[in-house]
Write an enzyme that holds these catalytic residues in place. Structure first.
Site, mmCIF file in Angstrom:
data_model
loop_
_atom_site.group_PDB
_atom_site.id
_atom_site.type_symbol
_atom_site.label_atom_id
_atom_site.label_comp_id
_atom_site.label_asym_id
_atom_site.label_seq_id
_atom_site.Cartn_x
_atom_site.Cartn_y
_atom_site.Cartn_z
ATOM 1 N N GLY A 223 27.006 -10.443 -7.089
ATOM 2 C CA GLY A 223 27.715 -10.640 -5.830
ATOM 3 C C GLY A 223 27.547 -9.471 -4.892
ATOM 4 O O GLY A 223 26.655 -8.635 -5.073
ATOM 5 N N ASN A 224 28.401 -9.414 -3.907
ATOM 6 C CA ASN A 224 28.391 -8.301 -2.961
ATOM 7 C C ASN A 224 29.830 -7.945 -2.607
ATOM 8 O O ASN A 224 30.773 -8.621 -3.023
ATOM 9 C CB ASN A 224 27.566 -8.641 -1.716
ATOM 10 C CG ASN A 224 28.070 -9.891 -1.020
ATOM 11 O OD1 ASN A 224 29.182 -9.909 -0.472
ATOM 12 N ND2 ASN A 224 27.273 -10.956 -1.038
ATOM 13 N N ARG A 225 30.004 -6.899 -1.842
ATOM 14 C CA ARG A 225 31.342 -6.379 -1.564
ATOM 15 C C ARG A 225 31.980 -6.958 -0.301
ATOM 16 O O ARG A 225 32.997 -6.456 0.161
ATOM 17 C CB ARG A 225 31.295 -4.856 -1.460
ATOM 18 C CG ARG A 225 30.950 -4.158 -2.770
ATOM 19 C CD ARG A 225 31.092 -2.638 -2.639
ATOM 20 N NE ARG A 225 30.893 -1.979 -3.908
ATOM 21 C CZ ARG A 225 29.712 -1.552 -4.374
ATOM 22 N NH1 ARG A 225 28.614 -1.751 -3.637
ATOM 23 N NH2 ARG A 225 29.611 -0.956 -5.534
#
Length: 333
Positions: A223-225
């Site tokens: 995922g990403n932030r």
């Protein structure tokens, strides 16, 4: 875009909650304590809030609480506010952009549905041309009583917006669906009503928000932030402008700041499918989500375990589709 003119009463021009005049009625139920949190959120959003307490409400929460939050007088009687050029309930009713009653007891709903006045709340509701938002809260069986259901339906037919109560633990110790709706759902209803005459009134807007998650196995994901803050802000701005907003959101997006319907997704492919459906009747698509560029080609059906002697692991990734380009293809919109 035209700039709203200043209001004649000296209140700043309204944009969404900012500058809005909210006449807030609090009725005598245990959920009255939650009204303070809602009032605080309205004030922080820039609204000018005039709080009206029923006699029963003062048994649960004191006027001083709301005076401290709003820095304005709090009304507990129908004959208050007739001084310094003010005309009591008439002034409040005239200046209000929306009348919110939360919590609304079964008794208050009965009075409002039948045009009866026993306190400042009822007097303002009868005297105003502003829209009415009602958030009921009561014991489960009271909410489902035929008389209450008839009164609620009458209010709906008269144009009131009803924020349905939620199911959960009640003050009686029972479980039921008489709990006051969440602060987020009540705020969403107020903002929707305030935006009805906005520049996007009648338009349908789809907004995507948050970072997608691409499964490695049932436990892990890539995922990403991204928090989805930008997408959420755009969705709220469209709501304030009067649009009918469909929010397609990943788990990262703060639901407590939205309060409206959400199409829940996790992966890029799930977002693509949800957006493709949502845009069929939409006027505008705003892609603010942080969509993963790649995903594992073959996610494991079970948790990937460490193997003895292995210090590295290899993942084969494949490219995710460009959602906007796919949506633009004939037959997809």
């Amino acid at each position: 875009m035209s700039v709203p003119e200043a209001r004649p009463d000296g209140v700043p021009a309204r944009t969404g909650l900012k500058g809005a005049r909210v006449a807030f009625g609090v009725c005598g139920g245990i959920a009255a304590y939650k009204a303070a949190d809602i009032v605080s959120a309205l004030v922080q959003g820039g609204a000018v809030v005039d709080v009206m307490l029923s006699h029963g409400a003062t048994r649960f929460i004191q006027p001083l609480t709301f005076q401290a939050l709003t820095h304005r007088p709090v009304y507990t009687g129908v004959f208050e506010g007739w001084d310094a050029g003010e005309t009591g309930h008439v002034s409040i009713a005239r200046e209000a952009d929306v009348v919110l009653v939360a919590p609304a007891t079964a008794n208050a709903i009965a009075h409002l549905a039948n045009g009866m006045v026993e306190n400042m709340i009822g007097a303002v509701a009868l005297a105003t041309e502003a829209p009415l938002v009602i958030a009921p809260a009561m014991e489960h069986h009271m909410w489902h009583h035929p008389a209450t259901r008839r009164n609620v339906e009458t209010l709906r037919q008269d144009g009131a917006t009803i924020v349905e109560p939620e199911r959960g633990y009640l003050a009686s110790g029972a479980q039921g669906d008489g709990r006051l709706g969440s602060r987020a759902s009540i705020m969403f209803a107020v903002r929707s009503v305030l935006g009805r005459a906005g520049q996007l009134s009648g338009r349908r807007v789809v907004v995507s928000a948050g970072g997608t998650r691409e499964a490695l196995d049932p436990v892990r994901y890539i995922g990403n932030r991204s928090s989805g803050t930008m997408g959420l802000a755009l969705a709220l701005a469209a709501l304030d402008a009067g649009a009918n907003v469909t929010l397609v959101a990943t788990p990262a997006v703060d639901r407590d700041s939205w309060g409206g319907p959400v199409v829940e997704v996790e992966s890029a492919t799930a977002m693509q499918e949800a957006v493709a459906v949502a845009v069929r009747e939409a006027d505008v698509l705003i892609m603010a989500a942080a969509v993963s560029d790649f995903r594992p080609q073959t996610p494991s059906a079970s948790k990937i375990k460490k193997q003895a002697g292995e210090d590295t692991i290899s993942l084969e990734l494949v490219k995710n589709p460009d959602i906007v380009k796919v949506i633009e293809k004939p037959g997809m919109v």
